[in-house]
Design a protein around this motif. Structure first.
Motif, short mmCIF file in Angstrom:
data_model
loop_
_atom_site.label_atom_id
_atom_site.label_comp_id
_atom_site.label_asym_id
_atom_site.label_seq_id
_atom_site.Cartn_x
_atom_site.Cartn_y
_atom_site.Cartn_z
N CYS A 108 13.88 -4.52 -37.04
CA CYS A 108 12.79 -4.81 -36.12
C CYS A 108 13.29 -4.77 -34.67
O CYS A 108 14.49 -4.87 -34.42
CB CYS A 108 12.15 -6.15 -36.44
SG CYS A 108 13.13 -7.57 -35.92
N CYS A 111 15.67 -7.68 -33.63
CA CYS A 111 17.02 -7.58 -34.19
C CYS A 111 17.80 -6.46 -33.50
O CYS A 111 18.99 -6.58 -33.22
CB CYS A 111 16.99 -7.37 -35.69
SG CYS A 111 16.57 -8.85 -36.61
N ASN A 129 19.47 -9.19 -39.68
CA ASN A 129 18.10 -9.07 -40.19
C ASN A 129 17.34 -10.34 -39.87
O ASN A 129 17.92 -11.30 -39.37
CB ASN A 129 18.12 -8.82 -41.70
CG ASN A 129 18.64 -10.02 -42.47
OD1 ASN A 129 17.91 -10.97 -42.74
ND2 ASN A 129 19.93 -10.01 -42.81
N CYS A 130 16.05 -10.36 -40.14
CA CYS A 130 15.24 -11.56 -39.96
C CYS A 130 14.04 -11.48 -40.89
O CYS A 130 13.97 -10.57 -41.71
CB CYS A 130 14.82 -11.70 -38.49
SG CYS A 130 13.56 -10.53 -37.96
N CYS A 133 12.29 -8.11 -40.94
CA CYS A 133 12.97 -6.85 -41.27
C CYS A 133 14.12 -7.07 -42.24
O CYS A 133 14.51 -8.20 -42.50
CB CYS A 133 13.47 -6.18 -40.00
SG CYS A 133 14.88 -6.98 -39.23
N ARG A 171 12.96 -17.15 -36.04
CA ARG A 171 12.61 -15.85 -36.63
C ARG A 171 13.34 -15.67 -37.97
O ARG A 171 13.07 -14.73 -38.71
CB ARG A 171 13.01 -14.76 -35.66
CG ARG A 171 12.08 -13.57 -35.63
CD ARG A 171 12.49 -12.59 -34.55
NE ARG A 171 13.64 -11.82 -34.90
CZ ARG A 171 14.79 -11.79 -34.22
NH1 ARG A 171 14.93 -12.52 -33.13
NH2 ARG A 171 15.79 -11.03 -34.61
ZN ZN Z 1 14.53 -8.42 -37.50
#
Ligand code: ZN
Ligand code: ZN
Ligand code: FE
Length: 761
Positions: A108, A111, A129-130, A133, A171
């Motif tokens: 995303c 990120c 990542n989060c 994503c 997030r």
């Molecule tokens: Zn992300």
């Protein structure tokens, strides 16, 4: 003045960072209340000044997290509760929460920003990542989707990662693959003997690629084989080692601007390239093609994708316009995804390996898409799309549909959804057999279903048919191949009425035991009538005729001219013995099955046009015939004739002998392959259009569905779609699932669902 509202939201709203998003919005507008997941979606209560409540609702709908989408939104005023804070409540109805596994997705923008921010603690960390994503489907080992049931169970979060994971405002709240350089997966770089090389793995990898080496790179759903796409010698070497004669290689570029230096990209294509699913998109090469000409020989298109893992972003940072990123396998074997297996299988191909210690639980190939008739069409539905459900017309018992033989995918239904598997591959290949059952078991586990019915193709010799016979405790159903294609197209378009189906593909087993593939149906998922088909031609040599299109061309010539063959180069290249043998085979029906296949007709015309006598992969001749067409030629369509049904129960037949005579004339007058191709495509489109008009007269049907692998052909599809729409027809085409056998299982499931709901008499 203060007001309170309850919002009930359905759609893709769980496991996609929706609750932290709502929490942050509530704090932005200083609202109190709560948010919780329930079995249908998300329920929110908010309290505050009316303008703030309205602003919250507006922002909620316009600023959605990238993976979320809303399908239902209900708002209701409720009594005040005078809350003092906004909180995330525990999920209601824990038992009800069924698996909501998301597909693997991109990196995303947040990120990506952190990835290249030297101040960030995840600066240049390839596994960032989060909740918006990162990997999902490929790392899940079971349900519910929670860290212990992913391959991230191998890593314990450090205190800082853990606090993000626990913080509703973060997030990374409940982001299962959350990790950082201190606690998460790490890269390794080693040579083909398995020796680790000292230094920064990423820098080593880029150095190797820059000097033309082949590197096997572990990605999200499997290994890629990578080389510098501008380096001819390197691409050539990869082609030789992979035993991939002429199949095109896909490439990856860092940004759209780079893609535009070597390919034509329109708006729809740009959107598709940059979508969260990140498929390989087939794009037209620029006239001045700056990448290696070895990427896609005899092809005007190039398959391109943008980075979908942080590792890719880093790999492509500055050095390369594009990297070849082709699946890590030899020829038609399944893609390698387990480290030991990859080391063994790819050792003869790759010079080096860039690996890491986050396991891939389930292999998932890259998806492939193409824009056609101004909308995206999936040619291979896999990573990024699987396991997203496709809506069925009604709830029903669980069905397992096993799909076809080539480009296999299977399909499981639960309730009113059909879940199509990732690309399984070529089931003619024994390597693929082993994984077939395992992939089915895994999807059954994720969806928590036990199918009552199992559907297979009518073909007695398909692997899937034999596989179904080995199953116990289920009822088996056979569905005709082209009926499944037809139903697949109707189902993804949510259409239940009767329609005309034009189903063009390579080969499928017909109700009469013949090989079908150029079929005109009237019906729907309930059942069908075969109202027309291409006139049958002999396939001298059976399977050999599929690999050697010259056999099909001669078959058509013999059918048209009998003993008196015209003096075409194709004929002159054969020895008298060869010709005699072929004629005998056809006349006496020795190893010369009859087929109405449209794919074989394409092969025959490609060979007549002198484009190709042999192919090295399925559909190659047809593809090259389409490529040969000069887009600007406005040639007359070739003549054709519809022969009316000769007996009861027989359909109309499309006679192409007038076309074969006209091709011969064109060749004698020095007509190019480009002209033959244009006139042939227009003939097919015209013949279909004429037929649809006849059906409109006879059955008052105004809806036409197009399916089968031939409809990967953009020229034919667009000619036909434009022609029919201009004439008042509604045309249904594929978009969500492939028109080829990769979409077959959805249709099989749809036919079975109809039969089991309301049995046909
Ligand atoms: Zn992300
Ligand atoms: Zn950490
Ligand atoms: Fe097919």
């Amino acid at each position: 003045m203060v007001t309170r509202c309850r919002l009930e939201i359905e759609g893709v709203v769980q496991g996609v960072g929706f609750r932290p998003f709502v929490y942050q919005l509530a704090s932005r507008f200083t609202l109190t209340g709560s948010v919780l997941n329930d079995s249908r979606g998300v329920e929110i209560e908010i309290e505050g000044e009316p303008w703030a409540v309205d602003a919250f609702i507006k922002a909620l709908q316009t600023e959605l997290p990238p993976l979320a989408s809303i399908s239902q939104f209900r708002r209701e005023e409720v009594a005040l509760k005078h809350d003092t804070v906004f909180i995330i409540l525990a999920s209601r109805n824990q038992i009800e929460t069924r698996a909501q596994i998301s597909p693997d997705t991109w990196v995303c923008p947040d990120c990506r920003e952190e990835l290249f921010n030297p101040e960030d603690r995840r600066f240049r960390y390839p596994f960032i990542n989060c909740t918006n994503c990162g990997p999902r489907y490929s790392i899940v080992t079971g349900v519910p989707y929670d860290r212990p049931l992913t391959t991230m169970a191998d890593f314990t979060m450090c205190p800082r990662c853990q606090s993000e994971y626990d913080d509703p405002a973060s997030r990374r709240f409940h982001a299962q693959p959350n990790a950082c350089p201190d606690c998460g997966p790490q890269l390794t770089f080693y040579d083909s003997d398995g020796r680790d090389l000292p230094g920064d793995p990423l820098k080593n990898c880029r150095d190797a690629l820059r000097s033309g080496d082949i590197v096997a790179i572990k990605g999200i759903g499997g290994y890629h084989l990578a080389v510098d796409a501008s380096n001819d010698a390197a691409v050539q070497r990869l082609r030789q080692r992979k035993l991939r004669d002429e199949k095109p290689f896909a490439v990856m570029s860092r940004r759209l601007a780079q893609v535009m230096t070597y390919a034509e990209v329109d708006k729809t294509e740009a959107k598709l390239l940059a979508s969260v699913e990140r498929p390989i998109v087939l794009l037209r090469q620029k006239n001045e093609f700056i990448l290696s000409s070895q990427l896609a020989p005899h092809n005007r298109y190039v398959g391109v994708m943008l980075p979908y893992a942080p590792l890719h972003e880093l790999l492509l940072e500055e050095d390369f316009v594009a990297l070849v990123m082709t699946s890590g396998n030899r020829s038609d074997e399944p893609i390698a995804f387990e480290d030991n297996e990859a080391r063994q299988r790819l050792a003869g191909i790759a010079d080096y390996f860039l690996g890491h210690d986050r396991r891939i639980h389930i292999r998932t190939d890259d998806s492939i898409a193409r824009v056609m008739a101004k909308r995206p069409l999936l040619l291979r539905r896999s990573r990024g799309y699987v396991p997203r459900g496709i809506l069925l017309p009604a709830e029903g018992p669980s069905i397992l549909a096993l799909g076809g033989e080539l480009k296999n995918t299977f399909c499981l239904t639960r309730g009113d959804r059909a879940y199509l598997s990732q690309h399984v591959g070529d089931l003619k290949n024994p390597e693929t057999h082993d994984s077939f059952g395992r992939l089915i078991d895994h999807l059954k586990c994720l969806l928590d279903v036990q199918p009552q019915y199992v559907v297979h193709d009518l073909h007695p010799d398909y692997f899937t048919t034999r596989f179904s016979e080995g199953l116990s405790g289920v009822e088996l159903l056979a569905v005709q191949h082209h009926h499944a294609h037809f139903a697949s197209c109707l189902t993804e378009n949510g259409y239940e009425g009767e329609a005309v189906g034009i189903i063009f593909d390579g080969i499928g087993y017909g109700d009469d035991g013949h090989i079908w593939g150029g079929e005109f149906f009237v019906g729907n998922a309930n059942g069908y009538h075969r109202v027309g088909h291409l006139q049958e031609m002999a396939m001298p040599g059976g399977d050999a005729a599929t690999r050697e299109p010259w056999r099909m061309a001669l078959s058509l010539l013999i059918q048209t001219y009998g003993d008196d063959l015209p003096e075409l180069p194709l004929v002159q290249r054969r020895t008298p013995q060869e010709l005699k043998l072929l004629r005998q085979m056809i006349e006496q029906g020795i190893n010369s099955p009859l087929t109405s296949s449209c794919g074989r007709l394409f092969d025959a015309v490609a060979a007549l046009a002198d484009l190709r006598e042999q192919v090295s992969y399925e559909g190659q001749a047809a593809l090259e015939l389409e490529m040969a067409l000069c887009s600007k030629t406005l040639e007359e369509p070739y003549p054709f004739e519809w022969l009316s049904p000769t007996e009861q129960g027989k359909g109309w037949q499309l006679d192409v002998t007038p076309m074969v005579r006209a091709i011969t004339n064109d060749l004698n007058e020095g007509g190019s392959a480009g002209i033959i191709s244009a006139r042939f495509h227009r003939m097919l489109a015209e013949a279909c259009h004429v037929f649809c008009r006849m059906m409109r007269q006879e059955y008052s049907l105004h809806t036409v569905a197009l399916s089968g692998g031939v409809f990967q052909n953009r020229t034919l599809t667009e000619l036909l779609v434009d022609g029919l729409r201009g004439d008042g027809f509604t045309v249904l085409t594929h978009s969500l699932v492939p028109p080829n056998d990769g979409g077959l299982a959805l249709g099989q499931a749809a036919v079975a669902a109809r039969q089991k709901k309301d049995p046909l008499k």
